[in-house]
Design a protein around this motif. Structure first.
Motif, PDB file in Angstrom:
ATOM      1  N   MET A 204       2.941   6.272  47.440  1.00 25.33           N
ATOM      2  CA  MET A 204       4.006   7.229  47.780  1.00 25.33           C
ATOM      3  C   MET A 204       3.755   7.834  49.158  1.00 25.33           C
ATOM      4  SD  MET A 204       6.844   8.773  46.865  1.00 25.33           S
ATOM      5  CE  MET A 204       7.047   8.864  45.064  1.00 25.33           C
ATOM      6  N   ARG A 205       2.505   8.198  49.420  1.00 19.52           N
ATOM      7  CA  ARG A 205       2.185   8.767  50.735  1.00 19.52           C
ATOM      8  C   ARG A 205       2.464   7.767  51.850  1.00 19.52           C
ATOM      9  NH1 ARG A 205      -3.542  11.668  51.593  1.00 19.52           N
ATOM     10  NH2 ARG A 205      -2.520  13.056  50.108  1.00 19.52           N
ATOM     11  N   LYS A 206       2.138   6.516  51.587  1.00 16.82           N
ATOM     12  CA  LYS A 206       2.376   5.475  52.591  1.00 16.82           C
ATOM     13  C   LYS A 206       3.877   5.294  52.835  1.00 16.82           C
ATOM     14  CE  LYS A 206       1.306   0.670  53.741  1.00 16.82           C
ATOM     15  NZ  LYS A 206       0.696  -0.612  53.273  1.00 16.82           N
ATOM     16  N   SER A 207       4.654   5.322  51.757  1.00 19.67           N
ATOM     17  CA  SER A 207       6.104   5.156  51.907  1.00 19.67           C
ATOM     18  C   SER A 207       6.705   6.321  52.689  1.00 19.67           C
ATOM     19  CB  SER A 207       6.775   5.028  50.538  1.00 19.67           C
ATOM     20  OG  SER A 207       6.853   6.270  49.872  1.00 19.67           O
ATOM     21  N   LEU A 208       6.168   7.534  52.480  1.00 22.77           N
ATOM     22  CA  LEU A 208       6.640   8.694  53.227  1.00 22.77           C
ATOM     23  C   LEU A 208       6.318   8.553  54.708  1.00 22.77           C
ATOM     24  CD1 LEU A 208       5.683  11.612  50.805  1.00 22.77           C
ATOM     25  CD2 LEU A 208       7.919  10.564  51.136  1.00 22.77           C
ATOM     26  N   PHE A 209       5.120   8.024  54.984  1.00 19.24           N
ATOM     27  CA  PHE A 209       4.720   7.812  56.379  1.00 19.24           C
ATOM     28  C   PHE A 209       5.642   6.795  57.041  1.00 19.24           C
ATOM     29  CE2 PHE A 209       2.218   5.620  59.658  1.00 19.24           C
ATOM     30  CZ  PHE A 209       1.854   6.702  60.444  1.00 19.24           C
ATOM     31  N   GLU A 210       6.055   5.783  56.268  1.00 17.20           N
ATOM     32  CA  GLU A 210       6.939   4.748  56.798  1.00 17.20           C
ATOM     33  C   GLU A 210       8.410   5.170  56.739  1.00 17.20           C
ATOM     34  OE1 GLU A 210       5.977   2.023  58.183  1.00 17.20           O
ATOM     35  OE2 GLU A 210       3.827   2.066  57.697  1.00 17.20           O
ATOM     36  N   SER A 211       8.679   6.365  56.172  1.00 17.81           N
ATOM     37  CA  SER A 211      10.051   6.889  56.030  1.00 17.81           C
ATOM     38  C   SER A 211      10.957   5.912  55.292  1.00 17.81           C
ATOM     39  CB  SER A 211      10.641   7.216  57.413  1.00 17.81           C
ATOM     40  OG  SER A 211       9.904   8.234  58.034  1.00 17.81           O
ATOM     41  N   GLU A 212      10.418   5.371  54.198  1.00 18.76           N
ATOM     42  CA  GLU A 212      11.174   4.449  53.369  1.00 18.76           C
ATOM     43  C   GLU A 212      10.975   4.836  51.905  1.00 18.76           C
ATOM     44  OE1 GLU A 212      11.769  -0.375  52.777  1.00 18.76           O
ATOM     45  OE2 GLU A 212       9.854   0.400  53.482  1.00 18.76           O
ATOM     46  N   PRO A 213      12.036   4.926  51.109  1.00 21.31           N
ATOM     47  CA  PRO A 213      11.876   5.279  49.697  1.00 21.31           C
ATOM     48  C   PRO A 213      10.879   4.360  48.997  1.00 21.31           C
ATOM     49  CG  PRO A 213      14.191   5.315  50.304  1.00 21.31           C
ATOM     50  CD  PRO A 213      13.461   4.732  51.476  1.00 21.31           C
ATOM     51  N   LEU A 214      10.063   4.928  48.146  1.00 24.54           N
ATOM     52  CA  LEU A 214       9.024   4.156  47.468  1.00 24.54           C
ATOM     53  C   LEU A 214       9.590   2.984  46.682  1.00 24.54           C
ATOM     54  CD1 LEU A 214       5.998   3.917  46.613  1.00 24.54           C
ATOM     55  CD2 LEU A 214       6.604   5.308  44.621  1.00 24.54           C
ATOM     56  N   VAL A 215      10.735   3.185  46.021  1.00 24.07           N
ATOM     57  CA  VAL A 215      11.288   2.116  45.189  1.00 24.07           C
ATOM     58  C   VAL A 215      11.693   0.896  46.007  1.00 24.07           C
ATOM     59  CG1 VAL A 215      12.036   3.624  43.321  1.00 24.07           C
ATOM     60  CG2 VAL A 215      13.576   3.207  45.256  1.00 24.07           C
ATOM     61  N   ASN A 216      11.849   1.053  47.319  1.00 20.73           N
ATOM     62  CA  ASN A 216      12.092  -0.076  48.208  1.00 20.73           C
ATOM     63  C   ASN A 216      10.812  -0.536  48.888  1.00 20.73           C
ATOM     64  OD1 ASN A 216      14.785   0.051  47.592  1.00 20.73           O
ATOM     65  ND2 ASN A 216      15.437   0.909  49.547  1.00 20.73           N
ATOM     66  N   HIS A 217       9.981   0.434  49.270  1.00 21.27           N
ATOM     67  CA  HIS A 217       8.749   0.131  49.997  1.00 21.27           C
ATOM     68  C   HIS A 217       7.736  -0.613  49.123  1.00 21.27           C
ATOM     69  CE1 HIS A 217       5.876   0.721  53.254  1.00 21.27           C
ATOM     70  NE2 HIS A 217       4.984   1.087  52.346  1.00 21.27           N
ATOM     71  N   GLU A 218       7.543  -0.110  47.910  1.00 23.03           N
ATOM     72  CA  GLU A 218       6.613  -0.733  46.957  1.00 23.03           C
ATOM     73  C   GLU A 218       7.276  -0.746  45.581  1.00 23.03           C
ATOM     74  OE1 GLU A 218       3.743  -2.164  47.299  1.00 23.03           O
ATOM     75  OE2 GLU A 218       3.157  -1.653  49.341  1.00 23.03           O
ATOM     76  N   PRO A 219       8.206  -1.659  45.352  1.00 25.12           N
ATOM     77  CA  PRO A 219       8.987  -1.632  44.112  1.00 25.12           C
ATOM     78  C   PRO A 219       8.175  -1.829  42.835  1.00 25.12           C
ATOM     79  CG  PRO A 219       9.417  -3.637  45.382  1.00 25.12           C
ATOM     80  CD  PRO A 219       8.645  -2.732  46.274  1.00 25.12           C
ATOM     81  N   LEU A 220       6.964  -2.365  42.942  1.00 30.76           N
ATOM     82  CA  LEU A 220       6.121  -2.551  41.761  1.00 30.76           C
ATOM     83  C   LEU A 220       5.098  -1.433  41.583  1.00 30.76           C
ATOM     84  CD1 LEU A 220       5.433  -6.412  41.814  1.00 30.76           C
ATOM     85  CD2 LEU A 220       7.057  -5.150  40.394  1.00 30.76           C
ATOM     86  N   ALA A 221       5.120  -0.440  42.458  1.00 31.85           N
ATOM     87  CA  ALA A 221       4.195   0.688  42.320  1.00 31.85           C
ATOM     88  C   ALA A 221       4.458   1.405  40.999  1.00 31.85           C
ATOM     89  CB  ALA A 221       4.370   1.656  43.489  1.00 31.85           C
ATOM     90  N   GLU A 222       3.414   1.955  40.413  1.00 28.34           N
ATOM     91  CA  GLU A 222       3.553   2.632  39.124  1.00 28.34           C
ATOM     92  C   GLU A 222       4.605   3.732  39.175  1.00 28.34           C
ATOM     93  OE1 GLU A 222      -0.144   3.317  36.632  1.00 28.34           O
ATOM     94  OE2 GLU A 222      -1.052   2.988  38.598  1.00 28.34           O
ATOM     95  N   ALA A 223       4.551   4.554  40.218  1.00 24.19           N
ATOM     96  CA  ALA A 223       5.510   5.649  40.344  1.00 24.19           C
ATOM     97  C   ALA A 223       6.936   5.117  40.487  1.00 24.19           C
ATOM     98  CB  ALA A 223       5.152   6.539  41.528  1.00 24.19           C
ATOM     99  N   ALA A 224       7.103   4.042  41.247  1.00 26.67           N
ATOM    100  CA  ALA A 224       8.426   3.455  41.444  1.00 26.67           C
ATOM    101  C   ALA A 224       9.019   2.984  40.114  1.00 26.67           C
ATOM    102  CB  ALA A 224       8.352   2.299  42.426  1.00 26.67           C
ATOM    103  N   LEU A 225       8.206   2.355  39.286  1.00 26.13           N
ATOM    104  CA  LEU A 225       8.682   1.845  37.993  1.00 26.13           C
ATOM    105  C   LEU A 225       9.074   2.985  37.057  1.00 26.13           C
ATOM    106  CD1 LEU A 225       6.181  -1.101  37.354  1.00 26.13           C
ATOM    107  CD2 LEU A 225       8.477  -1.188  38.339  1.00 26.13           C
ATOM    108  N   GLU A 226       8.314   4.080  37.098  1.00 27.69           N
ATOM    109  CA  GLU A 226       8.640   5.225  36.244  1.00 27.69           C
ATOM    110  C   GLU A 226       9.941   5.889  36.699  1.00 27.69           C
ATOM    111  OE1 GLU A 226       7.168   6.026  33.451  1.00 27.69           O
ATOM    112  OE2 GLU A 226       5.729   4.390  33.727  1.00 27.69           O
TER     113      GLU A 226
END
Length: 260
Positions: A204-226
């Motif tokens: 999530m922190r990395k996606s914020l740094f990249e200014s891209e929503p987590l569900v797009n940046h890392e769609p398989l991330a645990e937080a994204a799936l939840e």
């Protein structure tokens, strides 16, 4: 299209991940084929534009609220598919008159299935007026004593205002009962049911740094799936998490380590 649901995401304190949840929930609902508008009503700490990739739309919600612009001119389509109305960061606009906020939200709802409002934290007259302008509230908290107490205060105020509460999303969960509250403790403190637990996820922190929503940046991330599961639940859909997601995350991590 019939008028959409106007849901305010609100927390008793800052720093619980409310804005990131608002954005990722909106994008997830959009991915499910829904028309979504995200509205920044956190005037004193406006970050929605940053979370959307530093989008600086020329017309801000404050201009609409003070009658200098119409709602349509403040709305723009983001590349993720959601529409948005952002707030100004200028110090002169941190306490706008929100008496006609409901009209702005109703305009957005007339063209959307969902309007997600990023509400300011805390409790004051402005927050109460914003709470009254939405149809229902989603409480965002963390599994800590202070966050739980603050969430309980927001829910008590919602009851006083007779505003429906969908439930509570517990964000940034580590899963260690030795250092954080568990489900039943949060439900007892807040007197509301838990809609979803979203784990603390370093991506999530990395996606914020990249200014891209987590569900797009890392769609398989645990937080994204939840968050996707939460979106499906709100919309009354069944959601099956991808098979072998944990294995795929580990495999991607190994590949990244090899590259480094």
């Amino acid at each position: 299209m019939s008028d959409g649901r106007i849901i305010g995401l609100i927390s008793g304190k800052g720093g619980v991940g409310k804005t990131s949840l608002t954005v990722n929930l909106g994008v997830s609902l959009s991915d499910f084929g829904k028309e979504v508008t995200i509205v920044d009503a956190d005037f004193a700490a406006s970050n929605l534009g940053v979370y959307l990739g530093r989008y600086d739309h020329p017309v801000k919600i404050q201009e609409v609220l003070q009658g200098d612009a119409d709602p349509a001119s403040a709305m723009f389509r983001h590349p993720t598919g959601v529409k948005s109305i952002v707030s100004s960061n200028e110090i002169n606009f941190v306490e706008p008159d929100v008496s006609n906020l409901r009209e702005v939200l109703e305009h957005a709802a007339s063209e959307s299935d969902y309007v997600l409002v990023d509400c300011p934290p805390g409790l004051n007259s402005t927050v109460e007026n914003i709470m009254m302008a939405v149809d229902e509230l989603m409480i965002v908290t963390m599994p800590t004593q202070t966050s739980g107490v603050n969430a309980a205060q927001i829910i008590e105020k919602a009851k006083e205002l007779r505003q429906p509460v969908l439930g509570t999303v517990v964000n940034k969960v580590s899963g260690d009962p030795e250092i954080e509250l568990v489900d039943r403790e949060i439900e007892m403190m807040t007197e509301s049911h838990i809609l979803q637990q979203v784990p603390h996820d370093h991506t999530m922190r990395k996606s914020l740094f990249e200014s891209e929503p987590l569900v797009n940046h890392e769609p398989l991330a645990e937080a994204a799936l939840e968050i996707k599961e939460l979106a499906a639940s709100i919309d009354g859909q069944e959601y099956q998490k991808p098979k072998f997601a944990k294995f795929k995350r580990k495999l991607k991590g190994l590949k990244n380590n090899l590259k480094n």
